[in-house]
Enzyme design. Structure first.
Site, PDB file in Angstrom:
ATOM      1  N   CYS A   2      41.333   4.363  65.799  1.00  0.00           N
ATOM      2  CA  CYS A   2      41.522   4.037  64.720  1.00  0.00           C
ATOM      3  C   CYS A   2      42.660   3.838  64.125  1.00  0.00           C
ATOM      4  CB  CYS A   2      41.129   5.914  64.766  1.00  0.00           C
ATOM      5  SG  CYS A   2      41.001   6.974  62.653  1.00  0.00           S
ATOM      6  N   GLU A 102      37.486   0.679  60.099  1.00  0.00           N
ATOM      7  CA  GLU A 102      37.310  -0.482  60.835  1.00  0.00           C
ATOM      8  C   GLU A 102      36.924  -1.920  61.349  1.00  0.00           C
ATOM      9  OE1 GLU A 102      38.169   0.348  63.940  1.00  0.00           O
ATOM     10  OE2 GLU A 102      37.496   2.983  64.304  1.00  0.00           O
TER      11      GLU A 102
END
Length: 236
Positions: A2, A102
């Site tokens: 992340c 992402e």
């Protein structure tokens, strides 16, 4: 991993959702990035939302830049790694967000996607925090700390986000995802026994999550504006 996320939910809604109050004024973030000061709830002050630096600096580190490589901690090894083990036992936190990014590989490049709940509601990611005191001889700290009248440098509080295996929503994009905590698990993560809370570090089911493509402008951490969360068309 992340590496970017968002939190633009109005502050009063964030406060109501987590039953905590912002320690200081917070501006919306559409592209929160490592090294920035971002909102978390620490286990030592569950009624406060404080801003800590993203990128955990272990208490034993000789310099702050160690944190640049510690923005994430793997759930599978977090209790074993020297950088995270002590924080896992004693300093857990909730990292507040309403979406994260992402990047999926394409034939020529990478396409960013935003992952969020269908209603963009805020949620908590499992995190760890640490307090680091810069060496007295260190100079040129910039944002890493502020001096006191006697010349001492104040400690820096920082955090990392724990990641786990991806769910069905994330798997096509990346082989890791942030640990999203169920609301009823948030208090347990903050205050539970270290031996028990490892069960919370699992992939969020994802039935109410969606992933959609966004502009490559999000690649630049200097870009932080509402347009970044808008869906874009991608070539087939």
């Amino acid at each position: 991993m992340c590496g970017r996320y968002s939190l633009f939910t109005p502050p009063e809604e964030v406060e109501a959702r987590f039953d905590a109050r912002f320690e200081r004024r917070y501006r919306p973030r559409y592209n929160a990035a490592p090294s920035q000061d971002l909102p978390v709830i620490q286990n030592t002050a569950r009624d406060q939302i404080r801003t800590l630096r993203w990128g955990l600096i272990p208490s034993w580190a000789s310099e702050a830049k160690v944190g640049n490589n510690l923005i994430n901690a793997r759930a599978e090894t977090v209790r074993e790694k020297r950088s995270f083990a002590d924080a896992y036992e004693q300093r857990r936190c909730l990292v507040l967000a309403d979406g994260f990014y992402e990047w999926a590989k394409t034939d020529t490049d990478k396409q960013p996607y935003r992952v969020a709940f269908e209603d963009d509601r805020p949620f908590a990611m499992a995190g760890l925090w640490e307090r680091w005191k810069p060496p007295q001889k260190q100079t040129g700290l910039g944002d890493f700390g502020s001096g006191t009248p006697d010349g001492a440098v104040e400690p820096v509080e920082s955090f990392t986000i724990i990641t786990t295996e991806p769910n069905d929503v994330i798997r096509p994009l990346h082989n890791r995802m942030a640990v999203i905590l169920e609301p009823e698990a948030e208090a347990a993560w903050l205050t539970g026994d270290a031996a028990d809370v490892s069960d919370l570090l699992k992939p969020y089911p994802g039935d109410d999550l969606r992933a959609y493509p966004v502009s490559t402008a999000v690649n630049n951490p200097g870009n932080d504006r509402p347009e970044l969360i808008e869906e874009v068309d991608v070539a087939a």
